[in-house]
Design a protein around this motif. Structure first.
Motif, PDB file in Angstrom:
ATOM      1  N   MET A   1       0.831  -1.178   0.000  1.00 60.37           N
ATOM      2  CA  MET A   1       0.000   0.000   0.000  1.00 60.37           C
ATOM      3  C   MET A   1       0.880   1.247   0.000  1.00 60.37           C
ATOM      4  O   MET A   1       1.929   1.269   0.617  1.00 60.37           O
ATOM      5  CB  MET A   1      -0.871   0.034   1.251  1.00 60.37           C
ATOM      6  N   VAL A   2       0.382   2.237  -0.683  1.00 55.93           N
ATOM      7  CA  VAL A   2       1.056   3.524  -0.740  1.00 55.93           C
ATOM      8  C   VAL A   2       0.055   4.584  -0.308  1.00 55.93           C
ATOM      9  O   VAL A   2      -1.127   4.490  -0.611  1.00 55.93           O
ATOM     10  CB  VAL A   2       1.533   3.808  -2.186  1.00 55.93           C
ATOM     11  N   THR A   3       0.536   5.575   0.392  1.00 49.94           N
ATOM     12  CA  THR A   3      -0.332   6.673   0.811  1.00 49.94           C
ATOM     13  C   THR A   3      -0.047   7.875  -0.075  1.00 49.94           C
ATOM     14  O   THR A   3       1.099   8.280  -0.250  1.00 49.94           O
ATOM     15  CB  THR A   3      -0.085   7.028   2.288  1.00 49.94           C
ATOM     16  N   THR A   4      -1.106   8.443  -0.637  1.00 50.36           N
ATOM     17  CA  THR A   4      -0.978   9.612  -1.501  1.00 50.36           C
ATOM     18  C   THR A   4      -0.762  10.862  -0.655  1.00 50.36           C
ATOM     19  O   THR A   4      -0.997  10.849   0.552  1.00 50.36           O
ATOM     20  CB  THR A   4      -2.248   9.803  -2.353  1.00 50.36           C
ATOM     21  N   PRO A   5      -0.353  11.972  -1.286  1.00 48.87           N
ATOM     22  CA  PRO A   5      -0.213  13.225  -0.526  1.00 48.87           C
ATOM     23  C   PRO A   5      -1.533  13.664   0.125  1.00 48.87           C
ATOM     24  O   PRO A   5      -1.527  14.368   1.121  1.00 48.87           O
ATOM     25  CB  PRO A   5       0.234  14.229  -1.586  1.00 48.87           C
ATOM     26  N   GLN A   6      -2.658  13.214  -0.432  1.00 48.91           N
ATOM     27  CA  GLN A   6      -3.966  13.558   0.134  1.00 48.91           C
ATOM     28  C   GLN A   6      -4.359  12.626   1.272  1.00 48.91           C
ATOM     29  O   GLN A   6      -5.431  12.768   1.845  1.00 48.91           O
ATOM     30  CB  GLN A   6      -5.058  13.506  -0.951  1.00 48.91           C
ATOM     31  N   GLY A   7      -3.509  11.656   1.613  1.00 46.14           N
ATOM     32  CA  GLY A   7      -3.770  10.758   2.721  1.00 46.14           C
ATOM     33  C   GLY A   7      -4.532   9.492   2.353  1.00 46.14           C
ATOM     34  O   GLY A   7      -4.905   8.718   3.219  1.00 46.14           O
ATOM     35  N   GLU A   8      -4.755   9.244   1.056  1.00 48.51           N
ATOM     36  CA  GLU A   8      -5.443   8.029   0.620  1.00 48.51           C
ATOM     37  C   GLU A   8      -4.465   6.861   0.590  1.00 48.51           C
ATOM     38  O   GLU A   8      -3.315   7.023   0.214  1.00 48.51           O
ATOM     39  CB  GLU A   8      -5.995   8.193  -0.799  1.00 48.51           C
ATOM     40  N   SER A   9      -4.936   5.683   0.964  1.00 46.52           N
ATOM     41  CA  SER A   9      -4.133   4.470   0.841  1.00 46.52           C
ATOM     42  C   SER A   9      -4.560   3.742  -0.427  1.00 46.52           C
ATOM     43  O   SER A   9      -5.746   3.503  -0.637  1.00 46.52           O
ATOM     44  CB  SER A   9      -4.347   3.562   2.050  1.00 46.52           C
ATOM     45  N   LEU A  10      -3.602   3.419  -1.280  1.00 43.63           N
ATOM     46  CA  LEU A  10      -3.892   2.772  -2.557  1.00 43.63           C
ATOM     47  C   LEU A  10      -3.153   1.447  -2.682  1.00 43.63           C
ATOM     48  O   LEU A  10      -1.991   1.350  -2.309  1.00 43.63           O
ATOM     49  CB  LEU A  10      -3.471   3.674  -3.724  1.00 43.63           C
TER      50      LEU A  10
END
Length: 95
Positions: free
Chosen positions: A1-10
Motif C-alpha cells: 500500500m502507498v499513501t498519496t499526498p492527500q492521505g489516501e491508501s492505494l
C-alpha cells in the motif's frame, strides 16, 4: 500500500489504474516525452507496469483463457477478490 499526498491508501492495482488514467488523459506528445533526460516517458512507465502485472499472472500459470475461466469462477462466488481485481487490470492492459 502507498499513501498519496492527500492521505489516501492505494493498492498496487489502484495505483496502476490511476497512472493509466492519467497517461490516457495526456496529449500524445506529452505522454511520449520523458519528463527529464534519462527518464522514461509516462506512456512507457504505464507499459512497464502492465508488463509486470502480466508477467506475475503468467508466473502463476494464468494464461488469458485460464484467467477468464478463473474470473468467471470468482464472480460466481459472490464476493470480491483481490485476484479478480488483478485479472481485470490485466484484461484492461491487454485490450
Amino acid at each position: 500500500m502507498v499513501t498519496t499526498p492527500q492521505g489516501e491508501s492505494l493498492t498496487r492495482a489502484e495505483q496502476a489504474a490511476r497512472i493509466g488514467e492519467w497517461v490516457a488523459s495526456l496529449p500524445v506528445e506529452v505522454a511520449m516525452t520523458p519528463v527529464k533526460a534519462g527518464s522514461s516517458a509516462p506512456a512507457e512507465i504505464a507499459r512497464m507496469q502492465d508488463q509486470t502485472a502480466l508477467a506475475a499472472l503468467s508466473a502463476l500459470g494464468l494464461t488469458p483463457a485460464s484467467a477468464a475461466r478463473f474470473a468467471r469462477a470468482l464472480e460466481g462466488s459472490g464476493r470480491p477478490d483481490l485476484a479478480l481485481l488483478a485479472l481485470e487490470e490485466a484484461d484492461d492492459a491487454s485490450a
